[in-house]
Design an enzyme around this catalytic site. Structure first.
Site, PDB file in Angstrom:
ATOM      1  N   ARG A  96       0.856  -1.178   0.000  1.00  0.00           N
ATOM      2  CA  ARG A  96       0.000   0.000   0.000  1.00  0.00           C
ATOM      3  C   ARG A  96       0.899   1.237   0.000  1.00  0.00           C
ATOM      4  O   ARG A  96       1.697   1.434   0.905  1.00  0.00           O
ATOM      5  CB  ARG A  96      -0.905   0.034   1.224  1.00  0.00           C
ATOM      6  CG  ARG A  96      -1.807   1.266   1.219  1.00  0.00           C
ATOM      7  CD  ARG A  96      -2.589   1.415   2.503  1.00  0.00           C
ATOM      8  NE  ARG A  96      -3.422   2.612   2.444  1.00  0.00           N
ATOM      9  CZ  ARG A  96      -4.153   3.044   3.454  1.00  0.00           C
ATOM     10  NH1 ARG A  96      -4.159   2.392   4.613  1.00  0.00           N
ATOM     11  NH2 ARG A  96      -4.886   4.142   3.332  1.00  0.00           N
ATOM     12  N   ASP A 152      -3.151   4.876  -2.967  1.00  0.00           N
ATOM     13  CA  ASP A 152      -4.339   5.563  -2.469  1.00  0.00           C
ATOM     14  C   ASP A 152      -4.842   6.614  -3.451  1.00  0.00           C
ATOM     15  O   ASP A 152      -6.017   6.968  -3.449  1.00  0.00           O
ATOM     16  CB  ASP A 152      -4.017   6.251  -1.137  1.00  0.00           C
ATOM     17  CG  ASP A 152      -4.021   5.290   0.038  1.00  0.00           C
ATOM     18  OD1 ASP A 152      -4.069   4.068  -0.202  1.00  0.00           O
ATOM     19  OD2 ASP A 152      -3.965   5.758   1.180  1.00  0.00           O
ATOM     20  N   GLY A 214     -14.063   8.732   8.653  1.00  0.00           N
ATOM     21  CA  GLY A 214     -13.353   8.239   9.822  1.00  0.00           C
ATOM     22  C   GLY A 214     -12.623   9.399  10.469  1.00  0.00           C
ATOM     23  O   GLY A 214     -13.016  10.555  10.324  1.00  0.00           O
ATOM     24  N   ASN A 215     -11.537   9.107  11.171  1.00  0.00           N
ATOM     25  CA  ASN A 215     -10.729  10.203  11.724  1.00  0.00           C
ATOM     26  C   ASN A 215     -10.185  11.056  10.592  1.00  0.00           C
ATOM     27  O   ASN A 215     -10.102  12.281  10.694  1.00  0.00           O
ATOM     28  CB  ASN A 215      -9.596   9.645  12.582  1.00  0.00           C
ATOM     29  CG  ASN A 215      -8.956  10.732  13.415  1.00  0.00           C
ATOM     30  OD1 ASN A 215      -8.045  11.424  12.972  1.00  0.00           O
ATOM     31  ND2 ASN A 215      -9.436  10.897  14.633  1.00  0.00           N
ATOM     32  N   GLY A 216      -9.815  10.403   9.481  1.00  0.00           N
ATOM     33  CA  GLY A 216      -9.559  11.079   8.221  1.00  0.00           C
ATOM     34  C   GLY A 216     -10.723  10.759   7.304  1.00  0.00           C
ATOM     35  O   GLY A 216     -11.146   9.604   7.217  1.00  0.00           O
ATOM     36  N   GLY A 335     -14.824   4.164   9.844  1.00  0.00           N
ATOM     37  CA  GLY A 335     -15.194   4.099  11.259  1.00  0.00           C
ATOM     38  C   GLY A 335     -16.483   4.801  11.629  1.00  0.00           C
ATOM     39  O   GLY A 335     -17.338   4.243  12.329  1.00  0.00           O
ATOM     40  N   GLY A 337     -18.732   6.265   9.281  1.00  0.00           N
ATOM     41  CA  GLY A 337     -19.771   5.926   8.313  1.00  0.00           C
ATOM     42  C   GLY A 337     -20.388   4.563   8.532  1.00  0.00           C
ATOM     43  O   GLY A 337     -21.577   4.349   8.272  1.00  0.00           O
ATOM     44  N   GLU A 338     -19.585   3.597   9.016  1.00  0.00           N
ATOM     45  CA  GLU A 338     -20.082   2.247   9.242  1.00  0.00           C
ATOM     46  C   GLU A 338     -20.802   2.097  10.573  1.00  0.00           C
ATOM     47  O   GLU A 338     -21.710   1.264  10.698  1.00  0.00           O
ATOM     48  CB  GLU A 338     -18.919   1.244   9.211  1.00  0.00           C
ATOM     49  CG  GLU A 338     -18.222   1.125   7.868  1.00  0.00           C
ATOM     50  CD  GLU A 338     -16.939   0.300   7.959  1.00  0.00           C
ATOM     51  OE1 GLU A 338     -16.827  -0.510   8.910  1.00  0.00           O
ATOM     52  OE2 GLU A 338     -16.063   0.479   7.100  1.00  0.00           O
TER      53      GLU A 338
END
Length: 412
Positions: A96, A152, A214-216, A335, A337-338
């Site tokens: 990644r 990414d 999420g946090n980002g 995190g 959104g889910e």
């Protein structure tokens, strides 16, 4: 099969994941802060095996000196606990990589691609250098095994020039690669592919707004299965209000504060990336804490929550326009959104005029890793919750490159 081994190595964290019944290794070398990160003498090897009916976990103190040592340590652990022949059975290694400039696919990592990643390191100084260290180490430990880079930024390289260019002198783009790149692309791509299956469509038939929260956090506008715009820009700082990142702001503000406070460019970078966003407004970077403090009457927590929700709604509205109003689905993931039915509900509230409406009971029930359609019966646009799986996406893309039996073209 899903086995993950994490080893805090040097100032980075090295993560190895074995996916599927064929031995495919995925390495994610990042700068996430762990308590022992940087202490090579007291590094811990943390492992989890969730391939069976129950999950096994290990934690071992393992002194390491560099990335090569870390990978050999991981392989030794897997050889002892998974398969004695795992090293010779490895058929590919997936990496990644955060920033790949204009590389628009997963690609075999040759000298030309690696050099491009070094150039991109000026735009991702915290992420690409450890990624390059991981590549160099894997090439030594897995000599002769195909090494594949998954980026990414790649998914967003289909954006048209009018969406990725900034209103700056054109020479900055030509000489310094200044443009919008976008991030979380591996996640956004996975969301598109999964949502298409949920709706009985091919990815190229899907128009969607994907919300990786999420946090980002980032949002993407997807037309016919490809990204046509996204909220993050040259760096992951642009866009939504995030845990510690400011998101969009008047570019004159940093200049004003640097002059007013006498802070350096490096200090301002720290302020914008690590001391702003939800943390800067409320004192808390975690939305769960913000929701709790709002309930207790904390007005700054109320303000931070309202800012986060408003910015997401604003982007959904803008991307609805970018897609000419033709949207099959709004997709929530990551995190927040889910797992936060509260946030999803606030974002989608009063969107009926845009054909977006959620079912309250379905919304509350779809948390904790559940995948589902939370749309109300009268919603013209599907509202989906899709737990992201970036590791699976990396594995799939790595196998696609290796199985193609030819080098994938890396450049547009």
């Amino acid at each position: 099969m899903h086995r993950k081994v994490r080893l805090p190595a040097s100032p980075q964290v090295l993560t190895s994941t074995v996916r599927s019944q064929r031995n495919l290794h995925l390495f994610n070398c990042s700068t996430r802060a762990y308590p022992l990160a940087g202490d090579t003498v007291n590094s811990n090897l943390q492992a989890k095996d969730s391939s069976g009916s129950s999950t096994k976990k290990w934690t071992e103190k393992v002194p390491i000196k560099d990335h090569v040592d870390a990978m050999e340590c991981i392989m030794g652990f897997l050889g002892d606990n998974v398969s004695k022949s795992i090293h010779k059975d490895v058929m590919a290694v997936g990496h990644r990589i955060v920033h790949g400039l204009d590389i628009h696919n997963a690609v075999l990592l040759d000298d030309q691609v690696v050099e491009k990643l070094r150039v991109a390191a000026t735009l991702a100084p915290l992420h690409n250098p450890p990624g390059l260290q991981g590549i160099a180490a894997a090439q030594k430990v897995f000599s002769g095994v195909p090494q594949v880079g998954v980026f990414d930024t790649a998914f967003h390289q289909t954006m048209p020039d009018f969406a990725y260019m900034y209103g700056l002198p054109y020479e900055y783009y030509e000489k310094h690669n200044v443009r919008r790149y976008g991030f979380h692309g591996t996640s956004h791509k996975y969301l598109v592919q999964t949502a298409a299956k949920m709706l009985g469509k091919q990815p190229e038939q899907l128009n969607a707004i994907t919300c990786h929260l999420g946090n980002g956090s980032s949002i993407a506008a997807v037309k016919n299965g490809v990204s046509v715009d996204t909220s993050m820009g040259l760096t992951p700082l642009e866009g939504l209000v995030m845990g510690t990142r400011s998101g969009d702001l008047d570019p004159a503000i940093p200049l004003f504060l640097m002059n007013k406070l006498g802070v350096s460019a490096k200090d301002m970078d720290t302020i914008l990336n690590k001391k702003s966003g939800l943390l800067g407004v409320s004192g808390f970077s975690d939305l769960r804490a913000i929701i709790d403090h709002k309930a207790e009457g904390n007005d700054r927590a109320r303000l931070a929550l309202d800012m986060f929700v408003y910015r997401v709604r604003k982007y959904i509205g803008a991307y609805t326009a970018a897609l000419s109003g033709h949207i099959d689905a709004v997709i929530f993931s990551a995190g927040i959104g889910e797992n936060s039915s509260i946030i999803r509900g606030l974002i989608c509230d009063n969107f009926k005029g845009m054909g977006i409406s959620v079912d309250g009971n379905k919304n509350k029930a779809t948390v904790g890793g559940a995948q589902g359609d939370i749309s109300a019966a009268d919603s013209k646009v599907k509202v989906l919750v899709v737990p992201t799986d970036e590791e699976l996406s990396i594995a799939q893309q790595t196998l696609e490159v290796v199985n193609s039996k030819q080098k994938v073209k890396a450049y547009a």
